[in-house]
Scaffold this motif. Structure first.
Motif, PDB file in Angstrom:
ATOM      1  N   GLN A   1       8.923   0.415  -4.095  1.00 27.13           N
ATOM      2  CA  GLN A   1       8.193   0.314  -2.820  1.00 27.13           C
ATOM      3  C   GLN A   1       6.947  -0.548  -2.957  1.00 27.13           C
ATOM      4  O   GLN A   1       6.617  -1.319  -2.058  1.00 27.13           O
ATOM      5  CB  GLN A   1       7.800   1.703  -2.308  1.00 27.13           C
ATOM      6  N   ILE A   2       6.242  -0.402  -4.056  1.00 27.85           N
ATOM      7  CA  ILE A   2       4.997  -1.151  -4.276  1.00 27.85           C
ATOM      8  C   ILE A   2       5.289  -2.624  -4.540  1.00 27.85           C
ATOM      9  O   ILE A   2       4.525  -3.502  -4.146  1.00 27.85           O
ATOM     10  CB  ILE A   2       4.203  -0.545  -5.454  1.00 27.85           C
ATOM     11  N   GLY A   3       6.402  -2.870  -5.214  1.00 27.91           N
ATOM     12  CA  GLY A   3       6.746  -4.237  -5.578  1.00 27.91           C
ATOM     13  C   GLY A   3       6.237  -4.623  -6.957  1.00 27.91           C
ATOM     14  O   GLY A   3       5.918  -5.784  -7.213  1.00 27.91           O
ATOM     15  N   VAL A   4       6.154  -3.618  -7.833  1.00 29.20           N
ATOM     16  CA  VAL A   4       5.733  -3.853  -9.218  1.00 29.20           C
ATOM     17  C   VAL A   4       6.789  -3.273 -10.151  1.00 29.20           C
ATOM     18  O   VAL A   4       7.672  -2.540  -9.725  1.00 29.20           O
ATOM     19  CB  VAL A   4       4.349  -3.209  -9.519  1.00 29.20           C
ATOM     20  N   SER A   5       6.655  -3.562 -11.422  1.00 30.68           N
ATOM     21  CA  SER A   5       7.610  -3.028 -12.392  1.00 30.68           C
ATOM     22  C   SER A   5       7.255  -1.573 -12.724  1.00 30.68           C
ATOM     23  O   SER A   5       6.071  -1.205 -12.715  1.00 30.68           O
ATOM     24  CB  SER A   5       7.595  -3.861 -13.662  1.00 30.68           C
ATOM     25  N   PRO A   6       8.261  -0.757 -13.013  1.00 24.28           N
ATOM     26  CA  PRO A   6       7.973   0.613 -13.442  1.00 24.28           C
ATOM     27  C   PRO A   6       7.098   0.645 -14.697  1.00 24.28           C
ATOM     28  O   PRO A   6       6.295   1.554 -14.864  1.00 24.28           O
ATOM     29  CB  PRO A   6       9.365   1.203 -13.725  1.00 24.28           C
ATOM     30  N   SER A   7       7.237  -0.367 -15.553  1.00 21.53           N
ATOM     31  CA  SER A   7       6.422  -0.388 -16.773  1.00 21.53           C
ATOM     32  C   SER A   7       4.935  -0.555 -16.449  1.00 21.53           C
ATOM     33  O   SER A   7       4.084  -0.038 -17.169  1.00 21.53           O
ATOM     34  CB  SER A   7       6.899  -1.481 -17.734  1.00 21.53           C
ATOM     35  N   LEU A   8       4.609  -1.256 -15.362  1.00 18.30           N
ATOM     36  CA  LEU A   8       3.206  -1.389 -14.970  1.00 18.30           C
ATOM     37  C   LEU A   8       2.632  -0.012 -14.636  1.00 18.30           C
ATOM     38  O   LEU A   8       1.525   0.336 -15.058  1.00 18.30           O
ATOM     39  CB  LEU A   8       3.052  -2.327 -13.766  1.00 18.30           C
ATOM     40  N   LEU A   9       3.396   0.801 -13.907  1.00 19.80           N
ATOM     41  CA  LEU A   9       2.926   2.144 -13.560  1.00 19.80           C
ATOM     42  C   LEU A   9       2.823   3.013 -14.805  1.00 19.80           C
ATOM     43  O   LEU A   9       1.902   3.821 -14.926  1.00 19.80           O
ATOM     44  CB  LEU A   9       3.857   2.788 -12.526  1.00 19.80           C
ATOM     45  N   SER A  10       3.742   2.824 -15.739  1.00 20.46           N
ATOM     46  CA  SER A  10       3.689   3.569 -16.992  1.00 20.46           C
ATOM     47  C   SER A  10       2.442   3.199 -17.790  1.00 20.46           C
ATOM     48  O   SER A  10       1.740   4.062 -18.322  1.00 20.46           O
ATOM     49  CB  SER A  10       4.946   3.281 -17.809  1.00 20.46           C
ATOM     50  N   ARG A  11       2.145   1.918 -17.860  1.00 20.54           N
ATOM     51  CA  ARG A  11       0.936   1.480 -18.578  1.00 20.54           C
ATOM     52  C   ARG A  11      -0.318   2.033 -17.906  1.00 20.54           C
ATOM     53  O   ARG A  11      -1.274   2.428 -18.578  1.00 20.54           O
ATOM     54  CB  ARG A  11       0.884  -0.048 -18.638  1.00 20.54           C
ATOM     55  N   LEU A  12      -0.310   2.068 -16.584  1.00 17.34           N
ATOM     56  CA  LEU A  12      -1.450   2.603 -15.836  1.00 17.34           C
ATOM     57  C   LEU A  12      -1.672   4.072 -16.181  1.00 17.34           C
ATOM     58  O   LEU A  12      -2.808   4.522 -16.326  1.00 17.34           O
ATOM     59  CB  LEU A  12      -1.219   2.421 -14.335  1.00 17.34           C
ATOM     60  N   ARG A  13      -0.592   4.800 -16.344  1.00 14.99           N
ATOM     61  CA  ARG A  13      -0.670   6.223 -16.702  1.00 14.99           C
ATOM     62  C   ARG A  13      -1.451   6.420 -17.998  1.00 14.99           C
ATOM     63  O   ARG A  13      -2.160   7.410 -18.172  1.00 14.99           O
ATOM     64  CB  ARG A  13       0.738   6.784 -16.843  1.00 14.99           C
ATOM     65  N   TYR A  14      -1.350   5.444 -18.902  1.00 19.79           N
ATOM     66  CA  TYR A  14      -2.033   5.551 -20.192  1.00 19.79           C
ATOM     67  C   TYR A  14      -3.351   4.789 -20.233  1.00 19.79           C
ATOM     68  O   TYR A  14      -3.871   4.480 -21.297  1.00 19.79           O
ATOM     69  CB  TYR A  14      -1.083   5.096 -21.311  1.00 19.79           C
TER      70      TYR A  14
ATOM     71  N   GLN B   1      -4.198   1.754 -19.179  1.00 19.34           N
ATOM     72  CA  GLN B   1      -4.241   0.293 -19.261  1.00 19.34           C
ATOM     73  C   GLN B   1      -4.402  -0.277 -17.859  1.00 19.34           C
ATOM     74  O   GLN B   1      -3.838   0.233 -16.893  1.00 19.34           O
ATOM     75  CB  GLN B   1      -2.969  -0.243 -19.910  1.00 19.34           C
ATOM     76  N   ARG B   2      -5.181  -1.332 -17.759  1.00 18.89           N
ATOM     77  CA  ARG B   2      -5.441  -1.943 -16.458  1.00 18.89           C
ATOM     78  C   ARG B   2      -4.269  -2.819 -16.018  1.00 18.89           C
ATOM     79  O   ARG B   2      -3.683  -3.533 -16.828  1.00 18.89           O
ATOM     80  CB  ARG B   2      -6.715  -2.769 -16.513  1.00 18.89           C
ATOM     81  N   PRO B   3      -3.963  -2.769 -14.721  1.00 24.53           N
ATOM     82  CA  PRO B   3      -2.903  -3.640 -14.214  1.00 24.53           C
ATOM     83  C   PRO B   3      -3.411  -5.076 -14.070  1.00 24.53           C
ATOM     84  O   PRO B   3      -4.620  -5.308 -14.044  1.00 24.53           O
ATOM     85  CB  PRO B   3      -2.597  -3.039 -12.836  1.00 24.53           C
ATOM     86  N   ASP B   4      -2.477  -6.017 -13.986  1.00 21.30           N
ATOM     87  CA  ASP B   4      -2.873  -7.399 -13.703  1.00 21.30           C
ATOM     88  C   ASP B   4      -3.354  -7.460 -12.245  1.00 21.30           C
ATOM     89  O   ASP B   4      -3.156  -6.522 -11.469  1.00 21.30           O
ATOM     90  CB  ASP B   4      -1.688  -8.354 -13.925  1.00 21.30           C
ATOM     91  N   LEU B   5      -3.988  -8.541 -11.874  1.00 23.62           N
ATOM     92  CA  LEU B   5      -4.585  -8.659 -10.545  1.00 23.62           C
ATOM     93  C   LEU B   5      -3.562  -8.512  -9.427  1.00 23.62           C
ATOM     94  O   LEU B   5      -3.788  -7.784  -8.459  1.00 23.62           O
ATOM     95  CB  LEU B   5      -5.331  -9.996 -10.414  1.00 23.62           C
ATOM     96  N   ASP B   6      -2.416  -9.172  -9.562  1.00 25.54           N
ATOM     97  CA  ASP B   6      -1.388  -9.073  -8.523  1.00 25.54           C
ATOM     98  C   ASP B   6      -0.853  -7.646  -8.402  1.00 25.54           C
ATOM     99  O   ASP B   6      -0.644  -7.142  -7.298  1.00 25.54           O
ATOM    100  CB  ASP B   6      -0.235 -10.044  -8.802  1.00 25.54           C
ATOM    101  N   GLY B   7      -0.643  -7.005  -9.544  1.00 27.58           N
ATOM    102  CA  GLY B   7      -0.177  -5.625  -9.533  1.00 27.58           C
ATOM    103  C   GLY B   7      -1.198  -4.696  -8.901  1.00 27.58           C
ATOM    104  O   GLY B   7      -0.854  -3.815  -8.107  1.00 27.58           O
ATOM    105  N   TYR B   8      -2.466  -4.908  -9.239  1.00 23.61           N
ATOM    106  CA  TYR B   8      -3.548  -4.097  -8.662  1.00 23.61           C
ATOM    107  C   TYR B   8      -3.594  -4.258  -7.143  1.00 23.61           C
ATOM    108  O   TYR B   8      -3.656  -3.273  -6.405  1.00 23.61           O
ATOM    109  CB  TYR B   8      -4.884  -4.512  -9.296  1.00 23.61           C
ATOM    110  N   ALA B   9      -3.501  -5.494  -6.685  1.00 22.37           N
ATOM    111  CA  ALA B   9      -3.526  -5.756  -5.243  1.00 22.37           C
ATOM    112  C   ALA B   9      -2.346  -5.076  -4.551  1.00 22.37           C
ATOM    113  O   ALA B   9      -2.499  -4.485  -3.474  1.00 22.37           O
ATOM    114  CB  ALA B   9      -3.516  -7.267  -4.979  1.00 22.37           C
ATOM    115  N   SER B  10      -1.189  -5.129  -5.168  1.00 24.55           N
ATOM    116  CA  SER B  10       0.001  -4.495  -4.587  1.00 24.55           C
ATOM    117  C   SER B  10      -0.157  -2.978  -4.520  1.00 24.55           C
ATOM    118  O   SER B  10       0.203  -2.345  -3.525  1.00 24.55           O
ATOM    119  CB  SER B  10       1.250  -4.851  -5.402  1.00 24.55           C
TER     120      SER B  10
END
Length: 130
Positions: free
Chosen positions: A32-45, A47-56
């Motif tokens: 739904q967000i339009g990001v990879s599941p791994s980005l959300l996994s990294r966020l859980r631990y 780690q900061r998302p990239d700018l595009d991922g953060y904006a999404s």
């Protein structure tokens, strides 16, 4: 110069609250967000998302990117912070799925809860007059 960064803990907590509220898996949320599941996994631990991922993510949350930015040692920002009840009231006013009575009820519950927390904290503080 003060360090500015994304509060990944706060971002993850809000993201987790929304996915739980909507009964979404992390994979479904990522789609739904339009990001990879791994980005959300990294966020859980933390780690900061990239700018595009953060904006999404913040767009999907329907929040401002500023809601998750923290400035280390910024006393001006802390002094000017909006009260929690004011923030909640502003959010409630945007809701179209709630009646005005519903919104007032939720505000009353939050206000009563905050008053209880303040009283509990005050009772736990040592008395300086002794």
């Amino acid at each position: 110069m003060a360090k500015t960064q994304i509060d990944t803990g706060r971002l993850f907590a809000v993201l987790e609250a929304r996915t739980t509220d909507e009964n979404l898996s992390w994979r479904q949320a990522a789609i739904q967000i339009g990001v990879s599941p791994s980005l959300l996994s990294r966020l859980r631990y933390g780690q900061r998302p990239d700018l595009d991922g953060y904006a999404s993510i913040v767009r999907w949350l329907r929040m401002s990117a500023d809601d998750f930015i923290e400035v280390e040692g910024d006393d001006v920002a802390q002094a000017g912070e909006t009260s929690l009840i004011t923030e909640i009231s502003a959010l409630l006013r945007k809701r179209r799925d709630l009646t005005e009575a519903d919104k007032s009820y939720i505000e009353d519950v939050v206000r009563a809860s905050l008053d209880h927390i303040r009283r509990s904290k005050a009772a736990q503080e040592p008395d300086d007059r002794s």
